[in-house]
Design an enzyme around this catalytic site. Sequence first.
Site, mmCIF file in Angstrom:
data_model
loop_
_atom_site.group_PDB
_atom_site.id
_atom_site.type_symbol
_atom_site.label_atom_id
_atom_site.label_comp_id
_atom_site.label_asym_id
_atom_site.label_seq_id
_atom_site.Cartn_x
_atom_site.Cartn_y
_atom_site.Cartn_z
ATOM 1 N N ASP A 124 68.222 9.284 -4.073
ATOM 2 C CA ASP A 124 66.909 8.639 -4.145
ATOM 3 C C ASP A 124 66.741 7.583 -3.048
ATOM 4 O OD1 ASP A 124 68.070 9.401 -6.876
ATOM 5 O OD2 ASP A 124 65.948 9.261 -7.368
ATOM 6 N N ASN A 169 61.219 8.871 -4.627
ATOM 7 C CA ASN A 169 60.866 7.444 -4.696
ATOM 8 C C ASN A 169 60.609 6.841 -3.309
ATOM 9 O OD1 ASN A 169 63.482 7.690 -6.909
ATOM 10 N ND2 ASN A 169 61.473 7.064 -7.670
ATOM 11 N N ASN A 194 61.276 13.962 -11.218
ATOM 12 C CA ASN A 194 60.147 13.686 -12.110
ATOM 13 C C ASN A 194 59.026 12.917 -11.402
ATOM 14 O OD1 ASN A 194 62.383 11.760 -12.226
ATOM 15 N ND2 ASN A 194 61.059 10.562 -13.578
ATOM 16 N N HIS A 195 59.360 12.177 -10.330
ATOM 17 C CA HIS A 195 58.327 11.437 -9.587
ATOM 18 C C HIS A 195 57.739 12.228 -8.419
ATOM 19 C CE1 HIS A 195 58.514 7.727 -11.801
ATOM 20 N NE2 HIS A 195 59.827 7.702 -11.694
ATOM 21 N N HIS A 233 68.766 16.525 -10.810
ATOM 22 C CA HIS A 233 68.043 15.276 -11.015
ATOM 23 C C HIS A 233 67.963 15.002 -12.517
ATOM 24 C CE1 HIS A 233 65.460 12.171 -9.335
ATOM 25 N NE2 HIS A 233 64.710 12.302 -10.414
HETATM 26 FE FE FE2 Z 1 63.772 10.497 -11.012
#
Ligand code: FE2
Length: 269
Positions: free
Chosen positions: A8, A40, A67-68, A150
Amino acid sequence: MKLGFIGDIIGRPGREMLQKYLPKLKEEHKLDFVIANYENASHGFGLTTKNCSELFSFGVDVMTGGNHTWDKKDIIPLLETENMLRPDNYPDGVAGTGCRVYEVGSEKLAVLNIMGHYGMPYVDNAFRCAGARVEQLHNEGIKNIFLDFHAEASSEKRAMMILLQGKVSGIIGTHTHVSSDDFQIVDGTAYLSDIGLSGCRDNVIGMDAKQPLNQFLTGLKGHFDIPKKCKKILQIAIMDIEDGKSKEAYKLKVFDNGNIIKTDAWIEE
Ligand code: FE2
């Protein structure tokens, strides 16, 4: 082939560390290919087109998500491009793909991105999806396979390693932003539960500590920000892969003063 993986990248501090150190690392460690997680990279949430181009210009070859992935609207057209992935276990019909095969010199490398379950959106079964995808790649004759898993729970990550050991070249976890200390090679599969963030190493998981601390003290949610000033780190895992198997692997922690700590993966006999 020598493969590098960065987890990340948290906002501008993370991007700055890649800009400053990745070209040098690629040269010094003779990296043939670098994969990084983008989820991110733009102010801590998602990825903009501008930041995407920047990261590729710093020497990243392919980027994975999580998820982002969906936090910035730019991602939808970006996911149609060759070097961008999102978790493979989003259901059919969701934009993008979670597995692509790349040419690295004269060899092929499959990059697979899977998302775990604990604390994550409802998606297809991570383990069944990963198992089926790896079997499909083997049937296509592809041996060099890297998985960015992830996930929040280290138990899910460890179970994925047991499921795929000997079948893929590397499995490295992302999402927690905190590095684990279990880098190992099992039957040619390099495994690390989490590589940890690249970005601010003080504060809380790369974000300004004020808001998370306030949230824990009061129970009230608020918006997380990237610190304006912080101490930074870049964390990269390096795998030397031959015929689908990792022969050697190590991790580098690169600090913003240029100091580097190297940790070798141990090899399970
Ligand atoms: Fe994440």
